[in-house]
Design an enzyme around this catalytic site. Structure first.
Site, PDB file in Angstrom:
ATOM      1  N   GLU A 134       9.059   2.683  14.998  1.00  0.00           N
ATOM      2  CA  GLU A 134       9.706   3.064  13.755  1.00  0.00           C
ATOM      3  C   GLU A 134       9.845   4.584  13.687  1.00  0.00           C
ATOM      4  OE1 GLU A 134       9.234   0.294  10.310  1.00  0.00           O
ATOM      5  OE2 GLU A 134       7.135   0.393  10.911  1.00  0.00           O
ATOM      6  N   GLU A 145       4.654  -3.812  12.293  1.00  0.00           N
ATOM      7  CA  GLU A 145       3.500  -2.937  12.205  1.00  0.00           C
ATOM      8  C   GLU A 145       2.418  -3.717  11.481  1.00  0.00           C
ATOM      9  OE1 GLU A 145       3.097  -0.115  13.644  1.00  0.00           O
ATOM     10  OE2 GLU A 145       5.157   0.049  14.354  1.00  0.00           O
ATOM     11  N   CYS A 159      -3.022   1.724   6.883  1.00  0.00           N
ATOM     12  CA  CYS A 159      -3.129   1.252   8.264  1.00  0.00           C
ATOM     13  C   CYS A 159      -3.603   2.367   9.182  1.00  0.00           C
ATOM     14  CB  CYS A 159      -1.797   0.689   8.744  1.00  0.00           C
ATOM     15  SG  CYS A 159      -0.448   1.881   8.755  1.00  0.00           S
ATOM     16  N   ASN A 190       0.810  -1.225   0.000  1.00  0.00           N
ATOM     17  CA  ASN A 190       0.000   0.000   0.000  1.00  0.00           C
ATOM     18  C   ASN A 190       0.842   1.273   0.000  1.00  0.00           C
ATOM     19  OD1 ASN A 190       0.757  -0.636   2.690  1.00  0.00           O
ATOM     20  ND2 ASN A 190      -0.920   0.611   3.500  1.00  0.00           N
TER      21      ASN A 190
END
Length: 486
Positions: free
Chosen positions: A463, A251, A285, A153
């Site tokens: 991150e 993630e 997300c 994505n």
């Protein structure tokens, strides 16, 4: 006679090589547009590149800081300079509108530029020991060879926010991108491979998750794995990686909520909801998939939301007038439409959209859908749909809104739309998500600060920003007794 599409290769131990098979990549906006053929790496190639990566990593760790900084800056500058070209390629293969594609590539360049600067900021700590004459030095060193497993994505940005810090802190990288967006992966690899780096420091191994991905995860030659993808795959990676005590950073899913309070600026709230829910065709997300709305403004909000969703221009990703592009694949489209049926079966009202569209180009088009009269215990409000679908949940108070926001297995992002400072402050401190937004969409994060969530959304160190050092380095504590001078 039509020419056969170009076959793109893997980067194995510093060499561009064909694999055991090929896959075809087509434009989801126009299925007649074949972007190319992409080689699939084989098991022996992965073993070869892993062995070379270990040698290259030791050499890379000895590079001077300014030399490493210049390399990362070169990568970042080229990505930013070629944002239009590479963003067009990204939009062509992933389906997000061109403006989003160009923005993603430019942001990827900014990641490399940021971590280029971080190359010069690797400063340790020192302390006096509790024993007389003993001094202590604490520093961070590379973790070793890092496997990067990235999603489709955000094929360039998500990969870059993993690769850039990995290289910054002295590691080698073996990258397995999503097979559905290989063209962007090859383009980024070509930029990195041209730099002044040791042979085999950076590798591209395209292949399926069940074969190449699985072998990568199980390899004792891998010291750390950074993964972005689904919860089930993330949990499987964790189970397999622990066999070698491999460090993991993951993630995964989300079910982000935007709470709209009775004092909210209504037009702002609707704009935030539309952008958060349908940007990137809802394939984020950080998408706003639950809209928790105070009862006193519910009807007015819903009317504007449905009007806005209905008016959105769905079309070819490279058409300048397009506001929402196609879904990425037939499989994803089928899953999305199944969620539409599920929502209806649960008693939710589909106020608009949620249908496959027949447009001039043959592609995976779907209209943005809004569910009304939903409850937070419905599956459409419990599971990540990764679709241009959002649900409205009516609540009677701020307290109920906050409780609903937190009633989820996920915990990536959440937001509130309010003009009340006390509510905004309370929400910021009590929303159980890794990212909180006030009068902003739940989607959209900055590269210089930590990113990650709670629950099923994230596992391992954060991150981005300076927080990335926690994952991509290991800490060494040295005790020094210099003795008595004479």
């Amino acid at each position: 006679m039509k020419e056969a599409p170009l076959t793109h290769l893997n980067l194995i131990a510093g060499e561009w090589l064909a694999g055991e098979s090929e896959i075809e990549n087509r434009n989801p906006s126009d299925l007649s547009d074949v972007i190319g053929q992409f080689s699939q790496a084989n098991s022996s190639q992965l073993n070869t590149t892993l062995a070379q990566a270990q040698t290259a990593q030791r050499e890379w760790a000895q590079y001077g800081l300014e030399r490493r900084q210049a390399i990362l800056m070169n990568i970042g500058n080229e990505l930013m300079a070629r944002a239009e070209e590479l963003g067009t390629l990204l939009s062509r293969e992933e389906g997000k509108p061109l403006a989003e594609g160009k923005g993603e590539v430019y942001r990827a360049g900014q990641f490399f530029a940021y971590y280029a600067a971080e190359c010069l900021r690797q400063i340790g700590e020192n302390a006096d020991g509790v024993r007389d004459g003993v001094e202590i030095d604490v520093r961070r060193e590379p973790v070793g060879v890092v496997a990067v497993i990235s999603p489709w994505n955000f094929p360039t940005a998500t990969a870059s926010w993993k690769i850039a810090p990995a290289l910054c802190y002295g590691n080698a990288v073996v990258w397995k991108p999503a097979n559905i967006t290989p063209a962007s992966a090859v383009a980024l690899t070509e930029i990195i491979a041209r730099q002044d780096i040791p042979k085999g420091l950076f590798s591209l191994v395209m292949g399926s998750g069940g074969t190449i991905g699985q072998q990568l995860v199980e390899s004792p030659s891998i010291n750390a794995i950074s993964f972005t993808g689904s919860v089930p795959v993330g949990k499987q990676i964790a189970r397999d990686a622990i066999q070698n005590l491999t460090k993991v950073q993951m993630e995964m899913g989300s079910k982000n909520a935007l709470a709209v309070m009775n004092d909210a600026n209504l037009d702002l709230a609707v704009a935030l909801a539309l952008g958060g829910a349908f940007g990137g065709t809802g394939q984020k997300c950080t998408a706003s998939s639950r809209l928790i709305v105070h009862a006193s403004i519910h009807d007015a909000f819903v009317e504007k939301l449905v009007d806005g969703a209905t008016a959105m221009k769905v079309g070819h990703a490279l058409d300048d007038s397009t506001q929402m592009g196609p879904v990425v694949s037939q499989q994803q489209l089928d899953e999305n439409l199944a969620y539409v049926d599920l929502g209806k079966s649960e008693g939710a009202e589909l106020a608009c959209g949620g249908a496959r569209l027949d447009l001039p180009h043959d592609g995976y088009y779907m209209s943005p859908g809004v569910f009304l009269n939903t409850r937070n215990d419905m599956r459409i409000n419990r599971e990540e749909m990764f679709a241009p679908l959002t649900s409205v949940i009516k609540v009677d108070s701020y307290e109920e809104a906050l409780a609903t926001v937190n009633d989820t297995n996920f915990g990536l992002t959440s937001g509130i739309v309010t003009q009340n400072l006390a509510r905004a402050t309370h929400f910021r401190r009590n929303a159980q998500t890794g990212v909180v937004t006030i009068n902003l969409p739940t989607a959209g994060t900055d590269y210089h600060v930590p990113f990650g969530g709670r629950g099923d959304s994230s596992y391992g160190p954060r991150e981005q920003g300076k927080a990335a050092a926690e994952f991509y380095t290991t800490v060494k504590t040295a005790y020094i007794s210099a003795g008595t001078p004479f």
